[in-house]
Scaffold this motif. Structure first.
Motif, PDB file in Angstrom:
ATOM      1  N   PRO A  61      77.709   9.013  26.813  1.00  0.00           N
ATOM      2  CA  PRO A  61      76.375   8.955  27.547  1.00  0.00           C
ATOM      3  C   PRO A  61      76.163  10.268  28.328  1.00  0.00           C
ATOM      4  N   ALA A  62      77.056  11.025  28.969  1.00  0.00           N
ATOM      5  CA  ALA A  62      77.124  12.046  29.550  1.00  0.00           C
ATOM      6  C   ALA A  62      76.672  13.347  28.843  1.00  0.00           C
ATOM      7  N   VAL A  63      76.898  13.413  27.648  1.00  0.00           N
ATOM      8  CA  VAL A  63      76.415  14.194  26.791  1.00  0.00           C
ATOM      9  C   VAL A  63      75.058  14.186  26.463  1.00  0.00           C
ATOM     10  N   ALA A  64      74.638  13.049  26.185  1.00  0.00           N
ATOM     11  CA  ALA A  64      73.260  12.636  25.741  1.00  0.00           C
ATOM     12  C   ALA A  64      72.362  12.877  26.757  1.00  0.00           C
ATOM     13  N   SER A  65      72.602  12.399  27.998  1.00  0.00           N
ATOM     14  CA  SER A  65      71.532  12.372  29.326  1.00  0.00           C
ATOM     15  C   SER A  65      71.653  13.968  29.701  1.00  0.00           C
ATOM     16  N   PHE A  66      72.660  14.704  29.753  1.00  0.00           N
ATOM     17  CA  PHE A  66      72.825  16.049  30.091  1.00  0.00           C
ATOM     18  C   PHE A  66      71.862  16.931  29.197  1.00  0.00           C
ATOM     19  N   SER A  67      72.116  16.615  27.989  1.00  0.00           N
ATOM     20  CA  SER A  67      71.222  17.348  26.762  1.00  0.00           C
ATOM     21  C   SER A  67      70.077  17.056  26.847  1.00  0.00           C
ATOM     22  N   GLU A  68      69.522  15.854  26.947  1.00  0.00           N
ATOM     23  CA  GLU A  68      68.136  15.535  26.959  1.00  0.00           C
ATOM     24  C   GLU A  68      67.332  16.060  28.311  1.00  0.00           C
ATOM     25  N   GLU A  69      67.990  15.840  29.380  1.00  0.00           N
ATOM     26  CA  GLU A  69      67.448  16.233  30.635  1.00  0.00           C
ATOM     27  C   GLU A  69      67.251  18.076  30.644  1.00  0.00           C
ATOM     28  N   LYS A  72      65.085  19.328  27.452  1.00  0.00           N
ATOM     29  CA  LYS A  72      63.557  19.136  27.566  1.00  0.00           C
ATOM     30  C   LYS A  72      63.089  20.001  28.722  1.00  0.00           C
ATOM     31  N   ILE A  73      63.539  20.455  29.542  1.00  0.00           N
ATOM     32  CA  ILE A  73      62.979  21.522  30.569  1.00  0.00           C
ATOM     33  C   ILE A  73      62.923  22.923  29.587  1.00  0.00           C
ATOM     34  N   ILE A  74      63.911  23.214  28.997  1.00  0.00           N
ATOM     35  CA  ILE A  74      64.129  24.359  28.357  1.00  0.00           C
ATOM     36  C   ILE A  74      62.804  24.526  27.150  1.00  0.00           C
ATOM     37  N   GLN A  75      62.809  23.545  26.439  1.00  0.00           N
ATOM     38  CA  GLN A  75      61.658  23.378  25.367  1.00  0.00           C
ATOM     39  C   GLN A  75      60.345  23.696  25.945  1.00  0.00           C
ATOM     40  N   ASN A  76      60.222  23.196  27.171  1.00  0.00           N
ATOM     41  CA  ASN A  76      58.644  23.479  28.015  1.00  0.00           C
ATOM     42  C   ASN A  76      58.499  24.643  28.525  1.00  0.00           C
ATOM     43  N   ASP A  77      59.936  25.385  28.791  1.00  0.00           N
ATOM     44  CA  ASP A  77      59.875  26.697  29.507  1.00  0.00           C
ATOM     45  C   ASP A  77      59.601  27.605  28.288  1.00  0.00           C
ATOM     46  N   LEU A  78      60.197  27.393  27.047  1.00  0.00           N
ATOM     47  CA  LEU A  78      60.085  28.304  26.083  1.00  0.00           C
ATOM     48  C   LEU A  78      58.500  28.282  25.563  1.00  0.00           C
ATOM     49  N   PHE A  79      57.838  27.317  25.557  1.00  0.00           N
ATOM     50  CA  PHE A  79      56.597  27.125  25.229  1.00  0.00           C
ATOM     51  C   PHE A  79      55.743  27.812  26.252  1.00  0.00           C
ATOM     52  N   ASP A  80      55.797  27.723  27.559  1.00  0.00           N
ATOM     53  CA  ASP A  80      55.059  28.457  28.431  1.00  0.00           C
ATOM     54  C   ASP A  80      55.371  30.149  28.341  1.00  0.00           C
ATOM     55  N   GLN A 114      63.196  31.265  39.150  1.00  0.00           N
ATOM     56  CA  GLN A 114      63.758  29.706  39.326  1.00  0.00           C
ATOM     57  C   GLN A 114      64.252  29.516  38.072  1.00  0.00           C
ATOM     58  N   ARG A 115      63.364  29.588  37.013  1.00  0.00           N
ATOM     59  CA  ARG A 115      63.752  29.049  35.796  1.00  0.00           C
ATOM     60  C   ARG A 115      64.773  29.733  35.055  1.00  0.00           C
ATOM     61  N   THR A 116      65.425  30.824  35.432  1.00  0.00           N
ATOM     62  CA  THR A 116      66.431  31.816  35.071  1.00  0.00           C
ATOM     63  C   THR A 116      67.672  31.108  35.827  1.00  0.00           C
ATOM     64  N   THR A 117      67.364  31.057  37.240  1.00  0.00           N
ATOM     65  CA  THR A 117      68.391  30.411  38.189  1.00  0.00           C
ATOM     66  C   THR A 117      68.686  28.844  37.759  1.00  0.00           C
ATOM     67  N   PHE A 118      67.971  28.294  37.288  1.00  0.00           N
ATOM     68  CA  PHE A 118      68.243  26.804  36.644  1.00  0.00           C
ATOM     69  C   PHE A 118      69.277  27.046  35.572  1.00  0.00           C
ATOM     70  N   LEU A 119      69.221  27.917  34.820  1.00  0.00           N
ATOM     71  CA  LEU A 119      69.930  28.086  33.652  1.00  0.00           C
ATOM     72  C   LEU A 119      71.503  28.582  34.215  1.00  0.00           C
ATOM     73  N   GLU A 120      71.368  29.605  35.136  1.00  0.00           N
ATOM     74  CA  GLU A 120      72.550  30.004  35.613  1.00  0.00           C
ATOM     75  C   GLU A 120      73.458  28.783  36.338  1.00  0.00           C
ATOM     76  N   THR A 121      72.681  28.068  37.440  1.00  0.00           N
ATOM     77  CA  THR A 121      73.216  26.904  37.924  1.00  0.00           C
ATOM     78  C   THR A 121      73.904  26.097  36.656  1.00  0.00           C
ATOM     79  N   HIS A 122      73.386  25.609  35.962  1.00  0.00           N
ATOM     80  CA  HIS A 122      74.165  24.626  34.564  1.00  0.00           C
ATOM     81  C   HIS A 122      75.393  25.444  34.019  1.00  0.00           C
ATOM     82  N   ILE A 123      75.007  26.879  33.841  1.00  0.00           N
ATOM     83  CA  ILE A 123      76.070  27.430  33.358  1.00  0.00           C
ATOM     84  C   ILE A 123      77.388  27.383  34.201  1.00  0.00           C
ATOM     85  N   ASP A 124      77.138  27.567  35.337  1.00  0.00           N
ATOM     86  CA  ASP A 124      78.311  27.541  36.366  1.00  0.00           C
ATOM     87  C   ASP A 124      78.679  26.249  36.528  1.00  0.00           C
TER      88      ASP A 124
END
Length: 211
Positions: A61-69, A72-80, A114-124
């Motif tokens: 469930p941790a993999v599923a919830s993290f990936s969905e959350e 979902k944000i990344i897909q919307n960011d890419l569309f923008d 902020q969008r780039t920082t969002f990625l960096e935060t999760h990378i870390d």
């Protein structure tokens, strides 16, 4: 913002041309069209990751919830960001057209940072639980790992295309920075998800002494 997409085909592109945001008519072979077409391809690949991750809702469930959350944000960011790449000429009127088309995109530097920082935060966060690499990794070992590497390579191709197309203003550099960081995120995610699922991580061996 709402859209009515009742009629899908328009026949407008039947002769090999399309219109950028702002009205500029270009060939479908134009490098700029290749850029935002590739961001669409990247989004589709990430959609595969996001969808397949949901199959782990019971077993991991941790993999599923993290990936969905996160995806979902990344897909919307890419569309923008794809809308930014689809803007022709970068005139003031065309930039305004982007803002009207994508209601949650702001041209201010702060939001894209902020969008780039969002990625960096999760990378870390993912890196905290990973062992240091002592060899290059190879794609595979598990489905999500392999899917992430496919998306990563599309991401790298998109980065090269954007540079070839040209960076016309600060907004383009911000998009490029986001794409660069997203490829890093996908690499770390591939390792993290293999660890979380208890799957083998393929490592590069040279020479192939254990063949």
């Amino acid at each position: 913002m709402s859209f009515n997409l009742d009629k899908i085909y328009t026949r407008a592109g039947d002769k090999g041309f399309t219109h950028l945001i702002g009205g500029l008519k270009v060939s479908k072979a134009d490098l700029q069209v290749e850029c935002y077409g590739t961001i669409d391809e990247l989004n589709a690949n990430i959609g595969v990751i996001r969808t397949f991750a949901l199959t782990y809702q019971k077993s991991a469930p941790a993999v599923a919830s993290f990936s969905e959350e996160v995806f979902k944000i990344i897909q919307n960011d890419l569309f923008d960001l794809g809308s930014v790449l689809a803007t022709g000429g970068k005139t003031s009127a065309e930039k305004e057209a982007v803002k009207k088309l994508v209601s949650n995109y702001a041209s201010e530097k702060k939001l894209t940072d902020q969008r780039t920082t969002f990625l960096e935060t999760h990378i870390d966060k993912m890196n905290e639980s990973l062992k240091p690499l002592k060899s290059f990794t190879l794609p595979g070992g598990g489905n999500l790992n392999a899917f992430a590497h496919v998306a990563r390579t599309v991401c790298r191709r998109l980065e090269r295309l954007i540079v070839r197309w040209g960076l016309h203003d600060e907004q383009d550099y911000l998009v490029l920075a986001y794409i660069n960081r997203l490829s890093d995120f996908l690499f770390v995610y591939s390792r993290w998800v293999s660890q979380e699922l208890g799957e083998a991580e393929f490592l590069w061996q040279t020479p192939l002494e254990n063949k």
